[in-house]
Design an enzyme around this catalytic site. Structure first.
Site, PDB file in Angstrom:
ATOM      1  N   ALA A   1       2.023  -0.011  -2.165  1.00 54.25           N
ATOM      2  CA  ALA A   1       3.223   0.816  -2.032  1.00 54.25           C
ATOM      3  C   ALA A   1       4.160   0.234  -0.976  1.00 54.25           C
ATOM      4  O   ALA A   1       5.384   0.258  -1.129  1.00 54.25           O
ATOM      5  CB  ALA A   1       2.841   2.245  -1.671  1.00 54.25           C
ATOM      6  N   GLY A   2       3.572  -0.316   0.097  1.00 54.07           N
ATOM      7  CA  GLY A   2       4.375  -0.950   1.144  1.00 54.07           C
ATOM      8  C   GLY A   2       5.105  -2.170   0.646  1.00 54.07           C
ATOM      9  O   GLY A   2       6.258  -2.443   1.045  1.00 54.07           O
TER      10      GLY A   2
ATOM     11  N   HIS B   1      -3.651  -9.645  -4.023  1.00 50.10           N
ATOM     12  CA  HIS B   1      -3.851  -8.652  -5.073  1.00 50.10           C
ATOM     13  C   HIS B   1      -2.780  -8.912  -6.127  1.00 50.10           C
ATOM     14  O   HIS B   1      -1.626  -9.187  -5.793  1.00 50.10           O
ATOM     15  CB  HIS B   1      -3.697  -7.254  -4.467  1.00 50.10           C
ATOM     16  CG  HIS B   1      -4.186  -6.128  -5.324  1.00 50.10           C
ATOM     17  ND1 HIS B   1      -5.043  -6.314  -6.393  1.00 50.10           N
ATOM     18  CD2 HIS B   1      -3.949  -4.791  -5.276  1.00 50.10           C
ATOM     19  CE1 HIS B   1      -5.308  -5.141  -6.940  1.00 50.10           C
ATOM     20  NE2 HIS B   1      -4.653  -4.211  -6.280  1.00 50.10           N
TER      21      HIS B   1
END
Length: 348
Positions: free
Chosen positions: A101-102, A124
């Protein structure tokens, strides 16, 4: 690179013998590696690279808890520790290790610093694979690569310190310089990988999200709760239920599996335990197979990504998360575990 046969399937792996640290240092000698984010993976990867002689700086929000953690770990404000945007400007290789989300939230501020010839590194495949949801679309004139350690950030550091390393997958999404794969492997070795195995961003995120929600965390917690509750229902004490559910697994059996495999573990337990495992394993496999099928479809479709981004972007997410974690923390199961762990000889 080495071609390894795994169950009849040939895979490409990179070992530390064929890509030694000295080679990685040579590949990265003129680079400034900027690690953005000092939460989960950031500390382990940054410290490992630093100890391996790589020129590393850290980017983090000033005044945050993780900024203070970075200072305690030896990073110096204005020298090796900077605000996120300044670190991104200074770096030639950007390790984008903010939360998923960051990464979505910071992307508009990062993108102007991704100038021609730089490299963007992920641990990721989330942001790239689900770019329709994250908006993370890198410029075409930079390298985009991935090294994904198969363990927590704490393990990345601990295994490095004890000399064992942790296995990582690697992938190149975009090769603008013609040297992306070499840099990717060098970074994989520099962060302390035991060996590297080839993947793609898409395969990494599908296997990772399935694993986290499945056997590695979600299924494990669910099975713990189910067995513990069944034992307690039949008046087994909390201590007995916990020892038979968690303690024996974590302190004995899983270590044997890690050492030489499930087959070896089964060959080295009592004949009664062997019979029970062989008679019941298929029932558990068949009972959970539909759940794993549903889970993989949810990951592959992007539904898990949507839910993750939606919940993690909620302004009250941290408060709600703490409530959910408190619910688990306060379960009798884990309260019993706390007492059992305190009785281990090393804690006396």
């Amino acid at each position: 690179m080495t071609k390894m046969n795994f169950g009849g399937v040939e895979e490409t792996v990179v070992t530390r013998e064929e890509f030694p640290l000295e080679k990685a240092q040579e590949v990265l000698k003129n680079e400034t590696v900027a690690v953005l984010g000092y939460g989960v993976q950031g500390p382990g990867q940054a410290l490992n690279m630093k100890d391996n002689g790589i020129n590393v700086i850290v980017g983090q929000r000033k005044g945050s808890k993780t900024w203070e953690k970075a200072i305690k770990d030896g990073w110096v404000a204005g020298e090796t520790l900077f605000e996120l945007e300044e670190a991104a400007e200074r770096g030639t290789i950007i390790l984008y290790l903010l939360s998923d989300a960051g990464q979505k939230a910071f992307w508009p501020k990062l993108k102007p610093h991704l100038t021609k010839g730089k490299s963007l590194y992920f641990s990721h495949g989330f942001s790239i694979t689900y770019r329709d949801q994250t908006g993370v679309v890198p410029p075409e004139d930079i390298d985009v690569m991935l090294v994904a350690p198969k363990g927590s950030g704490l393990t990345v550091r601990r295994n490095f310190v004890d000399g064992s390393g942790i296995n990582s997958s690697y992938a190149v999404h975009q090769d603008a310089t013609g040297n992306a794969e070499e840099k990717c492997k060098a970074l994989g070795i520099a962060v302390g990988s035991g060996y590297l195995f080839e993947t793609t961003f898409e395969r990494e995120v599908c296997s990772d999200l399935t694993g986290e929600r499945g056997i590695l965390v979600g299924a494990l917690e669910g099975l713990f709760e189910a067995q513990y509750n069944e034992l307690r229902k039949h008046n087994h004490s909390p201590s007995e239920a916990f020892n038979e559910t968690v303690e024996e697994l974590t302190q004995s059996l899983i270590r044997l599996v890690g050492e030489k495999g499930m087959d070896w573990m089964l060959a080295n337990i009592s004949t009664t335990a062997q019979r029970g495992a062989l008679d019941w394993k298929d029932k558990f496999r068949d009972a959970t197979a539909p759940v794993f099928e549903e889970l993989y479809k949810s990951v592959e479709s992007g539904e898990e990504a949507r839910r993750t981004l939606e919940k993690n972007s909620d302004a009250e997410y941290r408060i709600k998360l703490e409530e959910e974690l408190d619910e688990i923390r306060n379960m009798e199961l884990w309260q019993a575990g706390k007492k059992v762990r305190s009785l281990r000889p090393e804690n006396q």
